[in-house]
Design a protein around this motif. Sequence first.
Motif, short mmCIF file in Angstrom:
data_model
loop_
_atom_site.label_atom_id
_atom_site.label_comp_id
_atom_site.label_asym_id
_atom_site.label_seq_id
_atom_site.Cartn_x
_atom_site.Cartn_y
_atom_site.Cartn_z
N UNK A 63 0.82 -1.26 0.12
CA UNK A 63 0.15 0.08 0.00
C UNK A 63 0.85 1.31 -0.09
N UNK A 64 2.20 1.24 0.66
CA UNK A 64 2.91 2.41 0.97
C UNK A 64 3.38 3.02 -0.71
N UNK B 50 6.99 10.07 17.99
CA UNK B 50 7.80 8.76 17.62
C UNK B 50 8.83 9.14 16.42
N UNK B 51 10.03 8.59 16.64
CA UNK B 51 11.15 8.88 15.73
C UNK B 51 11.63 7.27 15.49
N UNK C 61 5.56 6.78 -0.26
CA UNK C 61 6.21 7.52 0.68
C UNK C 61 7.20 6.67 1.55
N UNK C 62 7.99 7.29 2.31
CA UNK C 62 9.15 6.66 2.86
C UNK C 62 8.60 5.47 3.85
N UNK C 63 9.44 4.63 4.27
CA UNK C 63 9.19 3.63 5.08
C UNK C 63 8.94 4.17 6.71
N UNK C 64 9.99 5.01 6.72
CA UNK C 64 10.10 5.64 8.00
C UNK C 64 8.80 6.47 8.47
N UNK C 65 8.20 7.20 7.67
CA UNK C 65 7.15 8.25 7.75
C UNK C 65 6.08 6.90 7.97
N UNK C 66 5.89 5.88 7.21
CA UNK C 66 4.96 4.81 7.24
C UNK C 66 4.78 4.40 8.76
N UNK D 240 3.99 6.50 11.72
CA UNK D 240 2.47 6.92 11.50
C UNK D 240 1.88 5.73 12.32
N UNK D 241 2.13 4.38 11.66
CA UNK D 241 1.50 3.16 12.17
C UNK D 241 1.79 3.31 13.91
N UNK D 242 3.00 3.25 14.33
CA UNK D 242 3.25 3.05 15.65
C UNK D 242 2.41 4.08 16.57
#
Length: 459
Positions: free
Chosen positions: A26-27, A136-137, A161-166, A169-171
């Motif tokens: 989905x990302x 969260x970072x 989008x970046x995996x990091x941003x994803x 957000x999820x966490x």
Amino acid sequence: METQYSIFNTAKRIISDYTLCAECFGRQFALLGTGLSNQERANSILTTLLLEYNDLLNESQGNKDLFMKNLEKLQEIASKMNFKPAILLMKKFQPEWQDSTDKVCYLCNNFFQRVNSLVTTIINNAKDYEFENYLVGTSINAKIVDKEDEFRAKLEINTGESMKKNFNRVVGKKLEVIWGKFVEFKQPQLNIQISIDRDRYKVQVTSNPLCVKGRYRKLIRGIPQTHWPHKKCRGKGCEECYFTGKQYPTSVEELISPEFLQSSRSDQSVFHGAGREDIDARCIGPGRPFIIELKEPRIRSIDLHRIQKEVNKKNGDKVEIFDLVFVPRSEIKNLKQSGEATAKTYYVLIKSETKLTKRDFKCKLASIKKKILENPILQRTPLRVVHRRADLTRKRMVYDIEFKWKNRYYFSSRIKAMGGTYIKELISGDEGRTKPSLSELFGRNLRCAELDIVNIEYR
Ligand SMILES: [Zn+2]
Ligand SMILES: [Zn+2]
């Protein structure tokens, strides 16, 4: 029509060549649509493809080769995308079909499936802290990031989008639901740092400093503003300092901080003053602004009124604090910069080395006052501090000065001067390093016998 086809073509190419989890799939389409999660994007695309394959399978029932080809496509969605409706449909067409069990997402190594255990770790690590918001970072191993970049370049994907941003957000969303508290970007109270390596993660929960601003009065002479390590042992502790490691038995900082540390259950504190007075000078009147920065506080809702009362009860004869308020950490910088923008008023008792008659004293005053008020004072860094500060000549201003004769060896003065003026040197002349000085103007050696700061004004 073109755009619609390009999304599905990209999706089909991904599915035929890779195994991905729903988040990672989905990302790749995250920039399309708003208010959707990547799971929803994945579900929507995969559902559409599934309907298409179902239709094709129904139509190709009579043609075995074509039917098997279409079944293979459906199996790919079921297996490689781990898509539940596709698994159910596969079983309908082929009841004996077994799904493979070890699916590893090509992009994230199944990290997104471990979010729940990661969230549990975060909640455990955060349980000792009181906080209202958090941030969260995530830092992700560069190899993982590069892998996704290459993947996108190969498939010409520019909607991801970046995996990091994803991941953040999820966490963040999960924590939001569990804690009922929100993410704060500017000044989070709690910092959650996640680092992801190939097959492991690390979680670090830290509490950002809590800052309290106030004013203090130093009512006695002989104590420094902050703790000074013993010069001889450099704070290690030796016989001479009775193994305290301290040059002075106490300080304003040491008298004030314990109450704050205890109430907030912080690990340590840093004391910031808006300038500092000499050890042998008192600071009275409205007092000097300070900020106490409490590191790693467990408790944030500390009772400032109670702390003020306790500190003053314990040290009432030495140090007093008042006007306590919570401030953002950025205030520390403002406090430090405010030094020269202040005007400070001092009361000084001055000792003359030689006799000074009242008549001599009186007739000199008018011209001395004029000389000192009309021109800037050029002050080279005093000898007593030059070992720790740059040797520069600074321009200072005296805004007001009054004198009062006491006896033939003593007179007093009330001096209002620019913040940063060295008052002792303004009196002694510091071997010619401060010009003009009272010693020079009175034509005799003068020294400061007592010094009090009686007012600090902000201009
Ligand atoms: Zn994944
Ligand atoms: Zn020592």
